[in-house]
Every structure is written in structure tokens, then in C-alpha cells.
Scaffold this active site. Sequence first.
Site, PDB file in Angstrom:
ATOM      1  N   CYS A  88      26.232  -6.090  15.932  1.00 21.37           N
ATOM      2  CA  CYS A  88      27.548  -6.533  15.725  1.00 21.37           C
ATOM      3  C   CYS A  88      28.469  -5.929  16.983  1.00 21.37           C
ATOM      4  O   CYS A  88      29.637  -6.334  17.165  1.00 21.37           O
ATOM      5  CB  CYS A  88      28.238  -5.732  14.457  1.00 21.37           C
ATOM      6  SG  CYS A  88      28.317  -3.796  14.936  1.00 21.37           S
ATOM      7  N   CYS A 123      25.771  -1.576  19.371  1.00 20.07           N
ATOM      8  CA  CYS A 123      25.059  -1.936  18.390  1.00 20.07           C
ATOM      9  C   CYS A 123      24.668  -3.377  18.553  1.00 20.07           C
ATOM     10  O   CYS A 123      25.282  -4.271  19.013  1.00 20.07           O
ATOM     11  CB  CYS A 123      25.811  -2.008  17.100  1.00 20.07           C
ATOM     12  SG  CYS A 123      25.079  -2.544  15.648  1.00 20.07           S
ATOM     13  N   CYS A 166      28.459  -2.532  10.695  1.00 21.45           N
ATOM     14  CA  CYS A 166      27.619  -3.573   9.949  1.00 21.45           C
ATOM     15  C   CYS A 166      26.452  -2.730   9.236  1.00 21.45           C
ATOM     16  O   CYS A 166      25.562  -3.250   8.814  1.00 21.45           O
ATOM     17  CB  CYS A 166      26.968  -4.434  10.905  1.00 21.45           C
ATOM     18  SG  CYS A 166      25.661  -3.799  12.076  1.00 21.45           S
ATOM     19  N   CYS A 223      19.350  10.702  17.994  1.00 23.63           N
ATOM     20  CA  CYS A 223      18.043  10.221  18.579  1.00 23.63           C
ATOM     21  C   CYS A 223      17.979   8.847  18.121  1.00 23.63           C
ATOM     22  O   CYS A 223      17.620   8.586  16.642  1.00 23.63           O
ATOM     23  CB  CYS A 223      16.869  11.067  17.784  1.00 23.63           C
ATOM     24  SG  CYS A 223      15.201  10.429  18.284  1.00 23.63           S
ATOM     25  N   CYS A 238      25.351   2.376  11.856  1.00 20.22           N
ATOM     26  CA  CYS A 238      26.622   1.565  12.625  1.00 20.22           C
ATOM     27  C   CYS A 238      27.786   1.446  11.646  1.00 20.22           C
ATOM     28  O   CYS A 238      27.418   1.057  10.363  1.00 20.22           O
ATOM     29  CB  CYS A 238      26.278   0.367  13.023  1.00 20.22           C
ATOM     30  SG  CYS A 238      27.699  -0.637  13.696  1.00 20.22           S
TER      31      CYS A 238
HETATM   32 ZN    ZN Z   1      26.529  -2.695  14.120  1.00 19.96          ZN
END
Ligand code: ZN
Length: 170
Positions: free
Chosen positions: A92, A89, A137, A157, A134
Site C-alpha cells: 500500500c 510497504c 493494509c 526484523c 502495516c
Molecule cells: Zn501496507
Amino acid sequence: MKPTYLFLLIAALVAGLLWLYGSYVAKPRPPHKRPPGVTSPGDRRVEKTDAEWKKILPRSAYTITREQGTEWPGSSELTNEHRQGIYSCICCHNPLFRSETKFDSHTGWPSFYAPIVSNAVYNEADGNRTEVRCSVCDAHLGHVFNDGPEPTGLRYCMNGVALTFEELKP
Ligand SMILES: [Zn+2]
């Protein structure tokens, strides 16, 4: 100019300014609420205000991850990334996908058939689609569809701009 017209003109100006203020200035959005029962790897959690995210993220990443944007298909270099490594991510650095689960979906977006661990991401309804976020976060990452390859039949996707790639040398 008749006083009535002057009054109407001033009223229209004030209304216009208030509208501008309302659209651009005075709207701190409440932080996204993670649904109950959702966990993250190691119970890690990163929470920031929109203003804080705006400060640390590139503009495109902010728009996609924090305002649920979608990047232009084919715009991310990661769509054609074929090296061995980990996709995390961008907000984070939570590890999300392994290159082993990446496949060419011919959609113009980086696509995977499974997250690196089941609780790296979570799903939420988004109209008739399923949004992927995610778990650490709450960044908006993309959507998941049921037309992916075996073994899961899923197609995650993703927006490449929401991801960072770290190569793992064999
Ligand atoms: Zn994240």
C-alpha cells in the site's frame, strides 16, 4: 475385481479428490482483522481481498505479506542497502522506516530500531514472538524483538520482500 473392492477404490478416489479440492480451491480466508484502537497515519486504510492482492503483488511478496511467510535470510538486496531513503510497504506504499534507523543486525534480514512514526505499524502476538503488520493494509512485515540497539532497544526484523526502498538524494 470384486464389487466390494471396486466400491472401496471409488470411495478412496472420491475422498482424495475432495481433499485436494479442500486444500487448494475452496478456502477463501477471511481478511485479517485490525485490532481495535489501532490507527494509521492520516487514517489511511487499504483493504483488498486475497484474490485482489494476488493479482497486483509479485508472488513472493504475496506469500510473505498475505500468508505470513518468511523470506530466506540474506535473500533480499535491502538487507545491505545503505543509501539514505524511505522504506515503504510493498502492498500500500505506507512509509514504514527511515534509513537513519536501519542497522546491521547480522541476521540476514533488514533491521530497524524504530518505525518512521509510531502508528505506521502495529504489533500482534504470534506464539512466543511479536508480529509486525502495516497499519494501513495489515500486511505481515516481520517480527519485533527486544534485543535491538539504543535508543529504543528494539529490533524490527523485516522481510525485505515486503518493503520498497526509495532513495532520498541529499
Ligand atoms: Zn501496507
